[in-house]
Design a protein around this motif. Structure first.
Motif, mmCIF file in Angstrom:
data_model
loop_
_atom_site.group_PDB
_atom_site.id
_atom_site.type_symbol
_atom_site.label_atom_id
_atom_site.label_comp_id
_atom_site.label_asym_id
_atom_site.label_seq_id
_atom_site.Cartn_x
_atom_site.Cartn_y
_atom_site.Cartn_z
ATOM 1 N N VAL A 141 122.443 45.685 77.034
ATOM 2 C CA VAL A 141 122.323 46.364 78.329
ATOM 3 C C VAL A 141 121.517 45.491 79.283
ATOM 4 C CG1 VAL A 141 121.441 48.389 79.564
ATOM 5 C CG2 VAL A 141 122.511 48.663 77.328
ATOM 6 N N THR A 142 122.124 45.130 80.401
ATOM 7 C CA THR A 142 121.436 44.286 81.391
ATOM 8 C C THR A 142 120.949 45.073 82.600
ATOM 9 O OG1 THR A 142 123.548 43.741 82.454
ATOM 10 C CG2 THR A 142 122.774 42.255 80.724
ATOM 11 N N THR A 143 121.673 46.122 82.981
ATOM 12 C CA THR A 143 121.324 46.886 84.188
ATOM 13 C C THR A 143 121.632 48.355 83.979
ATOM 14 O OG1 THR A 143 121.905 44.984 85.576
ATOM 15 C CG2 THR A 143 121.688 47.107 86.688
ATOM 16 N N TYR B 227 124.468 46.639 104.669
ATOM 17 C CA TYR B 227 124.134 47.385 103.463
ATOM 18 C C TYR B 227 122.778 48.072 103.637
ATOM 19 C CZ TYR B 227 123.661 48.317 98.431
ATOM 20 O OH TYR B 227 123.514 48.917 97.208
ATOM 21 N N PHE B 228 122.474 49.003 102.732
ATOM 22 C CA PHE B 228 121.200 49.723 102.773
ATOM 23 C C PHE B 228 120.028 48.783 102.512
ATOM 24 C CE2 PHE B 228 124.105 53.109 100.904
ATOM 25 C CZ PHE B 228 124.324 53.734 102.122
ATOM 26 N N GLN C 281 127.623 45.681 98.830
ATOM 27 C CA GLN C 281 127.274 44.653 99.826
ATOM 28 C C GLN C 281 128.401 43.634 99.987
ATOM 29 O OE1 GLN C 281 126.061 44.820 96.810
ATOM 30 N NE2 GLN C 281 126.083 42.788 95.889
ATOM 31 N N ASN C 282 129.232 43.479 98.935
ATOM 32 C CA ASN C 282 130.354 42.544 99.011
ATOM 33 C C ASN C 282 131.647 43.214 99.458
ATOM 34 O OD1 ASN C 282 128.679 40.500 98.047
ATOM 35 N ND2 ASN C 282 129.189 40.942 95.919
ATOM 36 N N ARG C 283 131.627 44.525 99.562
ATOM 37 C CA ARG C 283 132.822 45.287 99.940
ATOM 38 C C ARG C 283 132.783 45.745 101.393
ATOM 39 N NH1 ARG C 283 136.782 44.660 96.058
ATOM 40 N NH2 ARG C 283 135.824 44.607 93.999
ATOM 41 N N ALA D 299 120.156 48.268 92.017
ATOM 42 C CA ALA D 299 120.934 48.265 90.777
ATOM 43 C C ALA D 299 122.431 48.240 91.058
ATOM 44 C CB ALA D 299 120.570 49.479 89.923
ATOM 45 N N GLU D 300 122.855 48.901 92.132
ATOM 46 C CA GLU D 300 124.282 48.995 92.431
ATOM 47 C C GLU D 300 124.882 47.661 92.856
ATOM 48 O OE1 GLU D 300 127.540 51.438 92.076
ATOM 49 O OE2 GLU D 300 125.439 52.010 91.753
ATOM 50 N N ARG D 301 124.013 46.735 93.279
ATOM 51 C CA ARG D 301 124.507 45.399 93.642
ATOM 52 C C ARG D 301 125.209 44.727 92.466
ATOM 53 N NH1 ARG D 301 122.303 42.846 98.213
ATOM 54 N NH2 ARG D 301 120.719 44.054 99.311
#
Length: 407
Positions: free
Chosen positions: A91-93, A138-139, A130-132, A122-124
């Motif tokens: 598990v990384t994130t 982005y926030f 941010q890439n979409r 975490a959602e990055r």
């Protein structure tokens, strides 16, 4: 050792014959490896487009949430729970989310929307909003009072960047949920359903909107190796209380995707079996030619007292050497081709693009470069060569010396 030396000299004594045999094996390995690489690359694309970039490879919920997906089945992601999850090495994130539905409205239009509160950092690493981004930004933090909206939903609401978005819904334990958020940007995913319904809020802003402080509905987990899903699920189930939490792999979350991959993989195996049969008979022909051209030679060897077992050893060594060389060269030919299309995937357009987007997939044909693909195909073709070489070899060691020299 003597049989090996004689076999090595024999295969280069007639270079043309050896090159023809090698070429058939090389083509067989290259075709099967490239075919398999393209198939597995498509499966990786399917999984990455839907699992690796949105749902996560594993999700942790409160027990019973998957059967009844309501805010009442949310839970608190405590520090001790996070520590237990992070003890699983792969598990990384951990990407916490709170999800529910609400009515999204502007001054002129209203539409149903899926409201998802996300941890900004975490959602990055998961859905990568941010890439979409199509427009906007982005926030900046989890407490920011702002929204990102799917681009199709944005069009249906007839909204612009900077407009206010009204959300009305039901919060935790039946509380009224209302909020007013400026639209910071618009996002676009391969999945049309997301684009037409998704509203992102920062995690704390979403928790306040749903009147569910510190609570989440899902902890989506990212792994460093997709092949470690099942072992990681088992470890998490052993660590977490089954009475309080449910741990689900992406196969359980999206069984239709798993079934689609299995069905397509089955059809791919049938195609490869046909290819193996064609290759096998092609190799049979070349090896048979190789043995038939040396009938007189084998007759002389038998007449001077050479044991049949020695002829068997020599021919076996020749076939093994040619098979190993051909399989190795096949890998060397197929690997650069697959690597190129892995780095530079083929962009699909037209009907293919539309069809893939309907299944939430990126419209690309990307090859896989997993080492086991090339090794497995080389090993399979190697054994096919040995199998189809048995008939000519047996025929050679059963020769009658007089008839062989007379022919």
């Amino acid at each position: 050792m003597l049989a090996f030396k004689l076999a090595w000299r024999n295969i280069w004594r007639n270079r043309r014959r050896t090159i023809i045999t090698l070429a058939s094996i090389v083509v067989a390995v290259a075709l099967s490896a490239i075919t398999r690489s393209s198939q597995e690359g498509q499966y990786d694309n399917m999984i990455e487009s839907t699992v690796g970039t949105f749902t996560g490879y594993i999700q942790v919920h409160a027990n019973g949430y998957w059967d009844e997906q309501t805010l009442n089945n949310s839970f608190v992601l405590s520090d001790s729970l996070q520590q237990q999850v992070r003890q699983v090495e792969s598990v990384t994130t951990i990407a916490p989310r709170i999800e529910s539905y609400a009515l999204a409205a502007t001054s002129d239009q209203s539409r149903p929307a899926m409201v998802m509160g996300i941890d900004v950092e975490a959602e990055r690493a998961l859905s990568a909003p941010q890439n979409r981004l199509r427009e906007g930004r982005y926030f900046e933090s989890n407490s920011e009072q702002a929204a990102l909206v799917g681009h199709e939903l944005m069009e249906r609401l007839d909204a612009q960047i900077g407009d206010s978005l009204v959300l009305i819904g039901q919060g935790y334990r039946g509380m009224n949920a209302t909020g007013l958020y400026p639209i910071r940007g618009t996002v676009s995913y391969p999945n049309p359903q997301l684009n037409s319904s998704l509203v992102y809020l920062p995690l704390e802003a979403a928790q306040n909107f749903f009147v569910a402080p510190d609570r989440i509905t899902t902890a989506a987990l990212i792994l460093d190796d997709a092949r470690e899903v099942q072992p990681s699920v088992q470890q998490l189930r052993n660590r977490l209380s089954p009475d309080r939490y449910e741990v689900m792999s992406w196969e359980e979350l999206m069984p239709e995707l798993q079934q689609a991959i299995q069905a397509d993989r089955g059809s791919g195996i049938i195609i490869l079996m046909v290819l193996y049969m064609v290759v096998g008979f092609g190799i049979l022909g070349t090896v048979l030619m190789m043995v038939s051209e040396r009938t007189y030679e084998f007759g002389v060897m038998l007449s001077v007292g050479t044991p049949r077992s020695m002829i068997l050893k020599i021919l076996s060594c020749e076939v093994i050497l040619i098979s190993m060389l051909g399989s190795g060269l096949g890998i060397l030919v197929s690997l650069p081709i697959s690597w190129y299309f892995n780095v530079n995937p083929i962009q699909l357009t037209g009907d293919m693009e539309s069809a893939l987007q309907q299944y939430a997939m990126e419209p690309v044909l990307q090859f896989s470069v997993a080492p086991d693909i090339f090794l497995n195909q080389a090993v399979i073709v190697f054994f096919i060569t040995l199998l189809f070489s048995l008939v000519p070899i047996i025929r050679a060691i059963r020769l009658n010396p007089v008839e062989a020299m007379r022919g």
